[in-house]
Write a protein that holds these residues in place. Sequence first.
Motif, PDB file in Angstrom:
ATOM      1  N   TYR A 112      -6.355  23.979   1.455  1.00  0.00           N
ATOM      2  CA  TYR A 112      -7.402  23.225   2.149  1.00  0.00           C
ATOM      3  C   TYR A 112      -8.760  23.268   1.470  1.00  0.00           C
ATOM      4  N   LYS A 113      -8.835  23.888   0.309  1.00  0.00           N
ATOM      5  CA  LYS A 113     -10.173  24.033  -0.287  1.00  0.00           C
ATOM      6  C   LYS A 113     -10.793  22.688  -0.643  1.00  0.00           C
ATOM      7  N   ASP A 114      -9.981  21.716  -1.053  1.00  0.00           N
ATOM      8  CA  ASP A 114     -10.528  20.405  -1.409  1.00  0.00           C
ATOM      9  C   ASP A 114     -10.301  19.373  -0.315  1.00  0.00           C
ATOM     10  N   TYR A 115      -9.771  19.827   0.774  1.00  0.00           N
ATOM     11  CA  TYR A 115      -9.454  18.929   1.891  1.00  0.00           C
ATOM     12  C   TYR A 115     -10.739  18.492   2.570  1.00  0.00           C
ATOM     13  N   VAL A 116     -10.770  17.222   2.978  1.00  0.00           N
ATOM     14  CA  VAL A 116     -11.930  16.726   3.725  1.00  0.00           C
ATOM     15  C   VAL A 116     -11.456  16.335   5.118  1.00  0.00           C
ATOM     16  N   PHE A 117     -12.074  16.934   6.112  1.00  0.00           N
ATOM     17  CA  PHE A 117     -11.628  16.766   7.501  1.00  0.00           C
ATOM     18  C   PHE A 117     -12.484  15.723   8.201  1.00  0.00           C
ATOM     19  N   PRO A 118     -11.894  14.571   8.545  1.00  0.00           N
ATOM     20  CA  PRO A 118     -12.692  13.559   9.252  1.00  0.00           C
ATOM     21  C   PRO A 118     -12.685  13.835  10.747  1.00  0.00           C
ATOM     22  N   ILE A 119     -13.840  13.772  11.362  1.00  0.00           N
ATOM     23  CA  ILE A 119     -13.884  14.027  12.809  1.00  0.00           C
ATOM     24  C   ILE A 119     -15.052  13.257  13.416  1.00  0.00           C
ATOM     25  N   VAL A 120     -14.807  12.698  14.599  1.00  0.00           N
ATOM     26  CA  VAL A 120     -15.876  12.019  15.332  1.00  0.00           C
ATOM     27  C   VAL A 120     -16.448  13.016  16.327  1.00  0.00           C
ATOM     28  N   ILE A 121     -17.762  13.206  16.254  1.00  0.00           N
ATOM     29  CA  ILE A 121     -18.417  14.117  17.192  1.00  0.00           C
ATOM     30  C   ILE A 121     -19.534  13.335  17.871  1.00  0.00           C
ATOM     31  N   ASP A 122     -19.374  13.176  19.160  1.00  0.00           N
ATOM     32  CA  ASP A 122     -20.387  12.457  19.940  1.00  0.00           C
ATOM     33  C   ASP A 122     -20.773  11.130  19.303  1.00  0.00           C
ATOM     34  N   GLY A 123     -19.761  10.377  18.928  1.00  0.00           N
ATOM     35  CA  GLY A 123     -19.977   9.023  18.449  1.00  0.00           C
ATOM     36  C   GLY A 123     -20.260   8.889  16.962  1.00  0.00           C
ATOM     37  N   SER A 124     -20.419   9.991  16.256  1.00  0.00           N
ATOM     38  CA  SER A 124     -20.691   9.910  14.809  1.00  0.00           C
ATOM     39  C   SER A 124     -19.511  10.477  14.027  1.00  0.00           C
ATOM     40  N   LEU A 125     -19.220   9.802  12.908  1.00  0.00           N
ATOM     41  CA  LEU A 125     -18.113  10.262  12.066  1.00  0.00           C
ATOM     42  C   LEU A 125     -18.632  11.250  11.039  1.00  0.00           C
ATOM     43  N   TYR A 126     -17.965  12.373  10.933  1.00  0.00           N
ATOM     44  CA  TYR A 126     -18.304  13.376   9.931  1.00  0.00           C
ATOM     45  C   TYR A 126     -17.085  13.613   9.056  1.00  0.00           C
ATOM     46  N   GLU A 127     -17.365  13.945   7.789  1.00  0.00           N
ATOM     47  CA  GLU A 127     -16.278  14.347   6.891  1.00  0.00           C
ATOM     48  C   GLU A 127     -16.653  15.723   6.351  1.00  0.00           C
ATOM     49  N   ILE A 128     -15.945  16.686   6.799  1.00  0.00           N
ATOM     50  CA  ILE A 128     -16.363  18.066   6.543  1.00  0.00           C
ATOM     51  C   ILE A 128     -15.383  18.730   5.587  1.00  0.00           C
ATOM     52  N   LYS A 129     -15.922  19.463   4.647  1.00  0.00           N
ATOM     53  CA  LYS A 129     -15.054  20.127   3.663  1.00  0.00           C
ATOM     54  C   LYS A 129     -14.245  21.231   4.324  1.00  0.00           C
ATOM     55  N   GLY A 130     -12.987  21.284   3.942  1.00  0.00           N
ATOM     56  CA  GLY A 130     -12.103  22.325   4.473  1.00  0.00           C
ATOM     57  C   GLY A 130     -12.653  23.708   4.219  1.00  0.00           C
TER      58      GLY A 130
END
Lengths: 568, 74
Positions: free
Chosen positions: A132-150
């Motif tokens: 997961y070190k290079d994995y990018v986790f997409p997640i919607v938080i309170d209406g905004s999309l984030y892409e967070i590094k694993g």
Amino acid sequence: MNEEVKAALEEYPYLKGLNVLFVSREEFDAFESGEKVKVDYDLKFSKDLLRKILSNDYYYSYVEDLLANRESEFILTYPIFGDTGTTVRYSKKDLIFGLIDYVDSNQVSQEERERFDHLKSLVSLRSMKEKYKDYVFPIVIDGSLYEIKGEDLIAVLELDVDDFDNLCFNDDIREFRGMPKEQIIYAAGQFVKRTKINDSYILPEEINDRIDDILSNQIIDLESVNFQADRIDEQYEQIHVDDGLKKRILEGMDPNFTDLEKAIYIYIMMCKTLTYDEEYYAVGQKGPATEKHKQREYIEEINIDHNEVVCFEFDLIYSKLLHELGITFHLDSKSFDGEYGEAHADITFRCGKYMCLADSVTSILKGDMYNAKTGKKLVGLKCLNKNFTTQEEFNNQLRKVYSYIRERDTKRRPLDEIVAEYRETTDSITPIPFVERLEILLEKAREADFATMDDYSYIMDLRKIMFTEAERDNNVGLTILRDPNPRKGDKVAVPVILFTINEKSFYDEDVEDQYFLYRPHESLRKVSAVEVLDMLAYGKLDFIREEDSDKIEIPGITDTRGNRGGRR
Amino acid sequence: MIEKLRKINDELIEKNKDNQELLKKQNLIHEMLDFDDLFFRINVEDAYGILRDLGFEENQLKEVYLKLIDKKNY
């Protein structure tokens, strides 16, 4: 691969696409009926299956591929008429636990040992981090999309107890790895849920504890994240609230109230100002007399002199006022198609970390439109969070605002001032023996059912009025612990209360402390220090937070260094 | 239960209207009884004091107090 299985897969080639380990029916039945390796109370494996995983290429290559490349669990089955038969399933982590037990208690060859070591490495923390070190986790938080590094999410999980505590509770720390801390902690929990790393990898206990902390919402309450975030209720836009009514509801609101306190204030003032439409009640809530209430425009006719409403009208007015506070909400009609005016409705809203429910008509005759007018306890405004601290904070704010309104309306002096004056005018106040006060507290604890958090607040408040602060520190302790295996109901865990009593002092070596344990729906029970220590040692009781064992002192049980056994 | 205390207090105010000292005490009790959650906010010794001043006998105090702090009143 067994010839029978080979033949079945050739006849039904689509079965090859299933991510399962096919064996023959005969082999499957032999596994089921043969000798077992018991890892845990409810985790058993066929000993022969484990042996074959390490010794048979077909079994081994399936497991190796599963652990290295797939997200699913281990599934063993047999082909039957082009379909799968009964299945045996294990998570990847549990499968490795089975192999560990097998290898520890059986002779294995060098090759089998090497295969075992390799399989174990595929579910190690190192493997997980590598994956997961290079994995990018997409997640919607309170209406905004984030892409967070694993790697950033894993960094949250790897925080030690003190650093995690500091991150959660130090208000000076607002961010972690460039993101607002609540959001990245929430994202770390969702990352675990989505990838199921805690089932797929054998992680250190500290990381598993961190995962539990985050997902339980008991350390930091993130339950409200994304609550109502995607709800857009626009019905309130269609209505106009009478100006005089709005003024009556909002006047006198303390401008220093928090947003939650303002929402509570508005609810209470609406309950005090409006009343349930007696005609609607009298016609049994159906028939021609109810038709006008189905029109949203009817709300414009509601004012101080014409103040009769029904539940959905109350909710629509409330939602309009909540919107003006910037609070997101959802109107929930109980009709089968959600249509306005067809059935009872309530409103859920989110205010910061608080998820709230407002139902002004829990009962037509005893709902809050009655309770608020008569100073009785409000029953329709609730905190939906599971976090105990959040619930208590909510209840404290509710009590504060309700007292503010009641004392303002009755123009009363503060109670403390009146009591102080009373003490000077009377000779009737005398000391009450400690034992008598203790009897009262324990009697009330025996009677309380502890079905809700209110019951815990009730006992804690009684302790405060029975005993001075010094007595609470030295003679009557109350610790809330967790029972992770409640006997009744379907809850994962329940709070329990442990009373510690010593008439002389917890610090007096000559007099032993006494302990009383209270579990919800059970009688108050006297327990010994040894029993309490055993329950803590064997996980039958636990601190709400792992790190509390270093911070919370249970007299005679734990000191603040976390040493069990205390001072005696 | 608190309603009963209010009634007793009203009667004592009427009875003691010519005794300034006792009247003052009952008026203070009247002010305190206006708080529905009074007995969850004052300590037990003050509560017993109030009950004594309302005329309850010593052997009644605990029983009355237990009713006042019952969970259903919380």
